[in-house]
Design an enzyme around this catalytic site. Sequence first.
Site, PDB file in Angstrom:
ATOM      1  CE  LYS A 155      -2.235   3.197   2.676  1.00  0.00           C
ATOM      2  NZ  LYS A 155      -2.061   3.818   1.997  1.00  0.00           N
ATOM      3  CD  GLU A 165      13.075   0.285   9.583  1.00  0.00           C
ATOM      4  OE1 GLU A 165      13.831   1.745  10.612  1.00  0.00           O
ATOM      5  OE2 GLU A 165      13.675  -0.368   8.923  1.00  0.00           O
ATOM      6  CB  CYS A 181      12.754   8.684   9.000  1.00  0.00           C
ATOM      7  SG  CYS A 181      13.928   7.837   7.556  1.00  0.00           S
ATOM      8  CD  GLU A 189       9.521  12.073  11.915  1.00  0.00           C
ATOM      9  OE1 GLU A 189       8.867  12.145  11.918  1.00  0.00           O
ATOM     10  OE2 GLU A 189      10.501  11.914  11.567  1.00  0.00           O
TER      11      GLU A 189
HETATM   12  P1  NAI Z   1       1.682   8.308   8.315  1.00  0.00           P
HETATM   13  O1  NAI Z   1       2.130   7.402   9.519  1.00  0.00           O
HETATM   14  O2  NAI Z   1      -0.363   8.723   8.316  1.00  0.00           O
HETATM   15  O3  NAI Z   1       1.974   7.636   7.306  1.00  0.00           O
HETATM   16  C1  NAI Z   1       2.617   6.462   6.463  1.00  0.00           C
HETATM   17  C2  NAI Z   1       1.576   5.062   5.676  1.00  0.00           C
HETATM   18  O4  NAI Z   1       0.730   5.283   6.464  1.00  0.00           O
HETATM   19  C3  NAI Z   1       0.436   5.683   4.894  1.00  0.00           C
HETATM   20  O5  NAI Z   1       0.595   5.052   3.989  1.00  0.00           O
HETATM   21  C4  NAI Z   1      -0.399   5.789   5.622  1.00  0.00           C
HETATM   22  O6  NAI Z   1      -1.705   5.847   4.459  1.00  0.00           O
HETATM   23  C5  NAI Z   1      -0.688   4.258   5.929  1.00  0.00           C
HETATM   24  N1  NAI Z   1      -1.579   5.330   7.885  1.00  0.00           N
HETATM   25  C6  NAI Z   1      -1.870   6.307   8.031  1.00  0.00           C
HETATM   26  N2  NAI Z   1      -3.072   5.832   9.133  1.00  0.00           N
HETATM   27  C7  NAI Z   1      -3.054   4.076   8.802  1.00  0.00           C
HETATM   28  C8  NAI Z   1      -3.161   3.091   9.592  1.00  0.00           C
HETATM   29  N3  NAI Z   1      -4.676   3.907  10.976  1.00  0.00           N
HETATM   30  N4  NAI Z   1      -3.283   1.990   9.973  1.00  0.00           N
HETATM   31  C9  NAI Z   1      -2.427   1.299   8.505  1.00  0.00           C
HETATM   32  N5  NAI Z   1      -1.550   2.699   7.694  1.00  0.00           N
HETATM   33  C10 NAI Z   1      -1.893   3.633   8.066  1.00  0.00           C
HETATM   34  O7  NAI Z   1       2.287   9.546   7.577  1.00  0.00           O
HETATM   35  P2  NAI Z   1       1.568  11.092   7.866  1.00  0.00           P
HETATM   36  O8  NAI Z   1      -0.194  11.354   8.603  1.00  0.00           O
HETATM   37  O9  NAI Z   1       1.725  11.205   6.321  1.00  0.00           O
HETATM   38  O10 NAI Z   1       3.008  11.986   8.103  1.00  0.00           O
HETATM   39  C11 NAI Z   1       2.940  12.262   9.848  1.00  0.00           C
HETATM   40  C12 NAI Z   1       4.188  12.680   9.942  1.00  0.00           C
HETATM   41  O11 NAI Z   1       4.397  11.526  10.206  1.00  0.00           O
HETATM   42  C13 NAI Z   1       5.004  13.224   9.292  1.00  0.00           C
HETATM   43  O12 NAI Z   1       4.970  14.157   9.840  1.00  0.00           O
HETATM   44  C14 NAI Z   1       6.348  12.503  10.393  1.00  0.00           C
HETATM   45  O13 NAI Z   1       6.460  13.241  11.136  1.00  0.00           O
HETATM   46  C15 NAI Z   1       5.446  11.162  10.079  1.00  0.00           C
HETATM   47  N6  NAI Z   1       6.445   9.876   9.255  1.00  0.00           N
HETATM   48  C16 NAI Z   1       7.823   9.770   8.922  1.00  0.00           C
HETATM   49  C17 NAI Z   1       8.105   9.102   7.550  1.00  0.00           C
HETATM   50  C18 NAI Z   1       9.282   7.867   8.332  1.00  0.00           C
HETATM   51  O14 NAI Z   1      10.225   8.015   6.975  1.00  0.00           O
HETATM   52  N7  NAI Z   1       9.787   7.804   8.866  1.00  0.00           N
HETATM   53  C19 NAI Z   1       7.160   8.997   6.358  1.00  0.00           C
HETATM   54  C20 NAI Z   1       5.911  10.083   6.763  1.00  0.00           C
HETATM   55  C21 NAI Z   1       6.154  10.904   8.199  1.00  0.00           C
END
Ligand code: NAI
Length: 501
Positions: A199, A274, A308, A405
Amino acid sequence: MAAVPSLERAVAGIKTRATINFLRDSPKKLLINGQWVAAKSGKTFESINPANEEILALIAEGDKADVDAAVTSARRAFDESKWSSITPHQRSRYLYKIADLIEQNADQLAELESLDNGKPLAIAKLADIPGAARTFRYYAGWPTKIYGETNPSDPSTFNYTIREPVGVCGQIIPWNFPLSMASWKVAPALACGNTIVLKPAEQTPLSAIRLGELIQEAGVPDGVVNIITGFGPGAGSSIAEHPDVDKVAFTGSTEVGKLILQASAGNLKRVSLELGGKSPNIIFRDSDLEAAVQSATRGVFFNSGQVCTAGTRIFIEQPVYDEFVERLIEQSEKMTVGDPLDEKTRLGPVVSREQFDRVKSYLEIGKGEGAKVATGGEAVPGAGYFVRPTIFAGVHNQMRIAREEIFGPVGAAIAFKDEDDAILQGNDTTYGLAAAVWTRDVSRALKVARALKAGTVWINTYGGADPISPFGGYKQSGFGRELGVHSLDLYTQIKSVYVKL
Ligand code: NAI
Ligand code: MG
C-alpha cells in the site's frame, strides 16, 4: 480513459511523452491477481502536484473489500507452486529484470516522483530512482544465498535448519521516498519467496503503480505482487488487521506504528516498524567546520526535510556556536527553493496541504517557545506548498521544536558544553533512528558513536543509506532492521528438522 481536466497545468514543464500518457490513463487502478481493477466501491481520490496544487490523476480508493481480494490473491500465489517452488536462480532473474526495467524507465519514474512528491527532478534522477534499482539488484543476489545450518546433533540424529518465506506480507509505505521505500520492502520480500500486498501512501501513489506495471513486464507471476492504493484508515488498517496476512512491514509515523502493532495482535503477525526520528548531528569545535556546515545543511534540508533520519537537532560546541550558526544561515540562504523541474532548485515544496499546515504550525510553536528565527521562518506566498529553509537558533533541547518530528525544512541549533553533555543531550529524545558526530579526534568520534542510541551513526558525514547495510531504529523509532542481510530475518522464518538415523 480520460485525463483529469487539470492535467496540462499539473504537468507544465514535463517533456516525456510516456509520463503524460501514463497520467492520461486515469483513474489509476488497483493491481490484484495480475489485473488492474477499479476499487469495488468505485471510489477514487485525487493525487495532487504539491508544486502547483493541480490534480495529476484520479486514483482508485481501495478499502477492506479490495484488501480482502488482494490477500486472497497473494495467498493463492504463495501456495501455488508457480511461486513457492520456482528455483532460487529464477527468482534472482526476476529481481535483476525489475532492476533493469527501473533503469530503462528512469526518466519517467523520476518525473512521476517529482510531480507526485514535489522533490527536485534532478535529485529524483540522481538518488531516488538509481537507489531503487540498486536495491532490487542487491536483493537479486540473495535468493541463491539464503542458507540453513547443520547443527552438531548427537550421533543418532541429524538436525538441520531451513529458512522459509513468511508468507503473505503486507507492506505500508510513506510518501517521502515513494519508489525507494517500495524497493526496500518489495525486493527483499520477493528475494525470500514471499507474496505481497503493497500500500503506497495516498499522497504519492504514482511511482508504485508504475512499478507494478514493470513487475508485470518482468514476468513475475500474477498475484505475487498486489498493489492497493488508498488511505491509511481503510486500505492500510485492513492490511494491518487482516487475519491472513503473515507479516506487516511499515514505514511512517510513530503514532501509526503503534496502531499497526496493536492491530497485529489479532493473528500475531510478524511486525517491523521504521518510524520517526529527531536525530542529533553533533559538531565539535575541532571538526572541519566547512565540511560540517555544508553537510549539516543538507542533513536538515534534503527532500525539504521530509526524511526520517533528518539531522534536525544540530548540536554545536559552545565556543564555535555563533560562528557556526552564521555559516548555517549563509548555506541555508543558498538553498534555492522553487519549481522542482528547474535544474537549479534544491528545495521543492513539502508534500501536501496537511504537511504544509503542520510545518507552518511548528514555525509558530518555535517562535512562541522563544527560539530565534536565524533564517527562514515562513512559507513562500503563492501556489504550492513551499516553506523557506529555516534555522532556529538559541534552541534548548526541551523545546517542542527539539523534541517533536516536524518533517519539513526546519533545523534547531543547540549549544553543548563538552563530550558528556553532547551525548546526554543527543540521547535525550524518545527517538533513536540516526545520529552523527563531527570531530578530528578519532577516539572521541568512536566513543561518541558508541554512546549514541541510534540505529545509524555517521562520523564526519551526514545522511545516506546503502542496501549493503542495516537500517532501523532504537527506542520509538521502531524495531527490525531492513536492508543488508538483515532483511532476510524479516522475510524468512526458520524451521528446524530432526532426522532419526
Ligand atoms: P502516516 O504514518 O499516517 O502515513 C504513512 C503510511 O501509513 C501511509 O501509507 C498511510 O496511508 C498509512 N497509514 C496511516 N494511518 C494508518 C492506519 N491507521 N493503519 C494503517 N496504515 C495507515 O504519516 P503521515 O500522516 O503522512 O505523516 C505524519 C507524520 O509522520 C509526518 O509529519 C512525519 O513526522 C511522520 N512520517 C514519518 C515517515 C518516516 O519515514 N519515518 C514518513 C512519513 C511520515
Ligand atoms: Mg497520518
